[in-house]
Motif scaffolding. Structure first.
Motif, PDB file in Angstrom:
ATOM      1  N   ASP A 233       0.844  -1.186   0.000  1.00 52.34           N
ATOM      2  CA  ASP A 233       0.000   0.000   0.000  1.00 52.34           C
ATOM      3  C   ASP A 233       0.887   1.246   0.000  1.00 52.34           C
ATOM      4  O   ASP A 233       1.732   1.409   0.882  1.00 52.34           O
ATOM      5  CB  ASP A 233      -0.888  -0.010   1.249  1.00 52.34           C
ATOM      6  CG  ASP A 233      -1.920   1.094   1.263  1.00 52.34           C
ATOM      7  OD1 ASP A 233      -2.020   1.827   0.258  1.00 52.34           O
ATOM      8  OD2 ASP A 233      -2.643   1.209   2.265  1.00 52.34           O
ATOM      9  N   PRO A 234       0.720   2.146  -0.977  1.00 52.62           N
ATOM     10  CA  PRO A 234       1.593   3.325  -1.018  1.00 52.62           C
ATOM     11  C   PRO A 234       1.374   4.284   0.152  1.00 52.62           C
ATOM     12  O   PRO A 234       2.259   5.080   0.474  1.00 52.62           O
ATOM     13  CB  PRO A 234       1.243   3.997  -2.345  1.00 52.62           C
ATOM     14  CG  PRO A 234       0.020   3.349  -2.850  1.00 52.62           C
ATOM     15  CD  PRO A 234      -0.176   2.070  -2.115  1.00 52.62           C
ATOM     16  N   SER A 235       0.220   4.204   0.818  1.00 52.34           N
ATOM     17  CA  SER A 235      -0.025   5.111   1.939  1.00 52.34           C
ATOM     18  C   SER A 235       0.610   4.622   3.240  1.00 52.34           C
ATOM     19  O   SER A 235       0.727   5.385   4.188  1.00 52.34           O
ATOM     20  CB  SER A 235      -1.526   5.296   2.146  1.00 52.34           C
ATOM     21  OG  SER A 235      -2.117   4.069   2.532  1.00 52.34           O
ATOM     22  N   LYS A 236       1.011   3.353   3.285  1.00 52.47           N
ATOM     23  CA  LYS A 236       1.647   2.810   4.487  1.00 52.47           C
ATOM     24  C   LYS A 236       3.107   2.518   4.190  1.00 52.47           C
ATOM     25  O   LYS A 236       3.416   1.827   3.222  1.00 52.47           O
ATOM     26  CB  LYS A 236       0.961   1.511   4.927  1.00 52.47           C
ATOM     27  CG  LYS A 236      -0.428   1.703   5.426  1.00 52.47           C
ATOM     28  CD  LYS A 236      -0.999   0.374   5.891  1.00 52.47           C
ATOM     29  CE  LYS A 236      -2.402   0.528   6.388  1.00 52.47           C
ATOM     30  NZ  LYS A 236      -2.973  -0.761   6.806  1.00 52.47           N
ATOM     31  N   PRO A 237       4.019   3.004   5.021  1.00 52.40           N
ATOM     32  CA  PRO A 237       5.429   2.710   4.771  1.00 52.40           C
ATOM     33  C   PRO A 237       5.772   1.277   5.168  1.00 52.40           C
ATOM     34  O   PRO A 237       5.113   0.661   5.997  1.00 52.40           O
ATOM     35  CB  PRO A 237       6.170   3.713   5.663  1.00 52.40           C
ATOM     36  CG  PRO A 237       5.211   4.015   6.761  1.00 52.40           C
ATOM     37  CD  PRO A 237       3.836   3.908   6.158  1.00 52.40           C
ATOM     38  N   SER A 238       6.820   0.754   4.564  1.00 52.13           N
ATOM     39  CA  SER A 238       7.308  -0.578   4.923  1.00 52.13           C
ATOM     40  C   SER A 238       7.949  -0.514   6.304  1.00 52.13           C
ATOM     41  O   SER A 238       8.323   0.542   6.794  1.00 52.13           O
ATOM     42  CB  SER A 238       8.323  -1.059   3.899  1.00 52.13           C
ATOM     43  OG  SER A 238       7.730  -1.174   2.632  1.00 52.13           O
ATOM     44  N   ARG A 239       8.093  -1.679   6.932  1.00 59.14           N
ATOM     45  CA  ARG A 239       8.742  -1.747   8.237  1.00 59.14           C
ATOM     46  C   ARG A 239      10.096  -2.419   8.062  1.00 59.14           C
ATOM     47  O   ARG A 239      10.161  -3.572   7.631  1.00 59.14           O
ATOM     48  CB  ARG A 239       7.862  -2.543   9.201  1.00 59.14           C
ATOM     49  CG  ARG A 239       8.387  -2.529  10.624  1.00 59.14           C
ATOM     50  CD  ARG A 239       7.488  -3.276  11.584  1.00 59.14           C
ATOM     51  NE  ARG A 239       7.415  -4.684  11.216  1.00 59.14           N
ATOM     52  CZ  ARG A 239       6.298  -5.372  11.141  1.00 59.14           C
ATOM     53  NH1 ARG A 239       5.149  -4.806  11.377  1.00 59.14           N
ATOM     54  NH2 ARG A 239       6.317  -6.645  10.801  1.00 59.14           N
ATOM     55  N   PRO A 240      11.200  -1.728   8.399  1.00 58.10           N
ATOM     56  CA  PRO A 240      12.525  -2.324   8.215  1.00 58.10           C
ATOM     57  C   PRO A 240      12.750  -3.513   9.153  1.00 58.10           C
ATOM     58  O   PRO A 240      12.150  -3.610  10.218  1.00 58.10           O
ATOM     59  CB  PRO A 240      13.490  -1.193   8.555  1.00 58.10           C
ATOM     60  CG  PRO A 240      12.688   0.044   8.590  1.00 58.10           C
ATOM     61  CD  PRO A 240      11.275  -0.356   8.864  1.00 58.10           C
ATOM     62  N   SER A 241      13.639  -4.389   8.752  1.00 58.64           N
ATOM     63  CA  SER A 241      14.033  -5.514   9.605  1.00 58.64           C
ATOM     64  C   SER A 241      15.044  -5.015  10.625  1.00 58.64           C
ATOM     65  O   SER A 241      15.665  -3.966  10.455  1.00 58.64           O
ATOM     66  CB  SER A 241      14.656  -6.619   8.761  1.00 58.64           C
ATOM     67  OG  SER A 241      13.769  -7.057   7.768  1.00 58.64           O
ATOM     68  N   ARG A 242      15.244  -5.805  11.680  1.00 57.32           N
ATOM     69  CA  ARG A 242      16.278  -5.482  12.669  1.00 57.32           C
ATOM     70  C   ARG A 242      16.794  -6.784  13.262  1.00 57.32           C
ATOM     71  O   ARG A 242      16.102  -7.794  13.258  1.00 57.32           O
ATOM     72  CB  ARG A 242      15.767  -4.528  13.739  1.00 57.32           C
ATOM     73  CG  ARG A 242      14.673  -5.060  14.588  1.00 57.32           C
ATOM     74  CD  ARG A 242      14.103  -3.961  15.495  1.00 57.32           C
ATOM     75  NE  ARG A 242      13.176  -4.497  16.450  1.00 57.32           N
ATOM     76  CZ  ARG A 242      11.925  -4.806  16.212  1.00 57.32           C
ATOM     77  NH1 ARG A 242      11.428  -4.622  15.010  1.00 57.32           N
ATOM     78  NH2 ARG A 242      11.150  -5.309  17.147  1.00 57.32           N
ATOM     79  N   ALA A 243      18.022  -6.716  13.746  1.00 62.77           N
ATOM     80  CA  ALA A 243      18.651  -7.908  14.320  1.00 62.77           C
ATOM     81  C   ALA A 243      19.294  -7.537  15.644  1.00 62.77           C
ATOM     82  O   ALA A 243      19.889  -6.467  15.787  1.00 62.77           O
ATOM     83  CB  ALA A 243      19.698  -8.460  13.366  1.00 62.77           C
ATOM     84  N   TYR A 244      19.161  -8.420  16.621  1.00 58.62           N
ATOM     85  CA  TYR A 244      19.771  -8.233  17.940  1.00 58.62           C
ATOM     86  C   TYR A 244      20.894  -9.246  18.087  1.00 58.62           C
ATOM     87  O   TYR A 244      20.720 -10.421  17.778  1.00 58.62           O
ATOM     88  CB  TYR A 244      18.734  -8.446  19.047  1.00 58.62           C
ATOM     89  CG  TYR A 244      17.635  -7.420  19.051  1.00 58.62           C
ATOM     90  CD1 TYR A 244      17.761  -6.240  19.773  1.00 58.62           C
ATOM     91  CD2 TYR A 244      16.465  -7.627  18.330  1.00 58.62           C
ATOM     92  CE1 TYR A 244      16.750  -5.287  19.772  1.00 58.62           C
ATOM     93  CE2 TYR A 244      15.453  -6.687  18.316  1.00 58.62           C
ATOM     94  CZ  TYR A 244      15.602  -5.522  19.041  1.00 58.62           C
ATOM     95  OH  TYR A 244      14.609  -4.584  19.030  1.00 58.62           O
ATOM     96  N   LEU A 245      22.046  -8.775  18.574  1.00 58.19           N
ATOM     97  CA  LEU A 245      23.206  -9.643  18.797  1.00 58.19           C
ATOM     98  C   LEU A 245      23.749  -9.372  20.189  1.00 58.19           C
ATOM     99  O   LEU A 245      23.893  -8.213  20.585  1.00 58.19           O
ATOM    100  CB  LEU A 245      24.312  -9.354  17.766  1.00 58.19           C
ATOM    101  CG  LEU A 245      23.945  -9.491  16.297  1.00 58.19           C
ATOM    102  CD1 LEU A 245      24.977  -8.799  15.437  1.00 58.19           C
ATOM    103  CD2 LEU A 245      23.873 -10.943  15.924  1.00 58.19           C
TER     104      LEU A 245
END
Length: 199
Positions: A56-68
């Motif tokens: 959906d162009p009105s909703k931004p994507s959610r980036p991935s994240r990693a915990y170390l």
């Protein structure tokens, strides 16, 4: 004598933010390198939170994240250099997503503790067969109590074949009121009196 100030524990749990939304955990591990895998000496705990690619162009994507969680303080700078010099390209080509405002960043995790992997044992596990309430329940399933069926719910016919009619007090009151109203109107309004008055 004043006591020596407590030495704060070293912060070893890091989070890598702004990873491409479509990057999966296996791709992340391959790109980061074998030395940063869990159990290879530098890292003792990892957690990967995949992002979400928005259609959906009105909703931004959610980036991935990693915990170390690193084993030593000296490994932090090496991880920083590795993340800075690595291109995180994924199979879905989400590394070009507009939500990624810059390259991936490494920060200290806001919550520095790591979850315990110790599994708690339930002391009552496997003892349900000896529980008296459960045994009583099983017996009630195998020996159902016969309920007397005086009225068939669907047809309203009793056990002797006659139809049983039940009324509530409200319905009985409304019936009585309607019957009394019909009697009162017949007595109080004869036609001859109306015609004589106006005619």
């Amino acid at each position: 004598m004043p006591s020596a100030p407590a030495v704060p524990p070293s912060r070893l749990k890091l989070v890598i933010r702004r990873l491409p939304p479509g990057l999966i955990e296996e791709e992340f591990k391959d790109i980061l390198g074998e030395e940063w895998q869990n159990g290879n000496g530098k890292v003792d705990w990892t957690s990967y939170k995949p992002g979400k690619v928005s259609r959906d162009p009105s909703k931004p994507s959610r980036p991935s994240r990693a915990y170390l969680n690193l084993t030593k303080q000296e490994h932090i700078n090496a991880l920083l250099d590795n993340v800075r010099n690595t291109k995180f390209h994924d199979a879905k080509s989400s590394f070009k997503d507009a939500v990624l405002l810059g390259p991936p960043s490494v920060e200290f995790a806001p919550y520095s503790k790591i979850p315990h992997t110790k599994v708690r044992k339930d002391a009552r596990q496997g003892t349900i067969d000896q529980d008296p309430e459960f045994i009583e329940f099983l017996e009630s399933l195998t020996n159902p109590v016969a309920k007397p069926s005086t009225v068939d719910q669907r047809t309203g016919v009793g056990a002797n074949g006659k139809e049983k009619v039940t009324t509530t007090p409200l319905i009985q009151y409304l019936k009585d009121k309607k019957a009394n109203k019909g009697k009162e109107t017949a007595v109080t309004t004869p036609k001859s009196t109306k015609q004589a008055k106006y005619g």
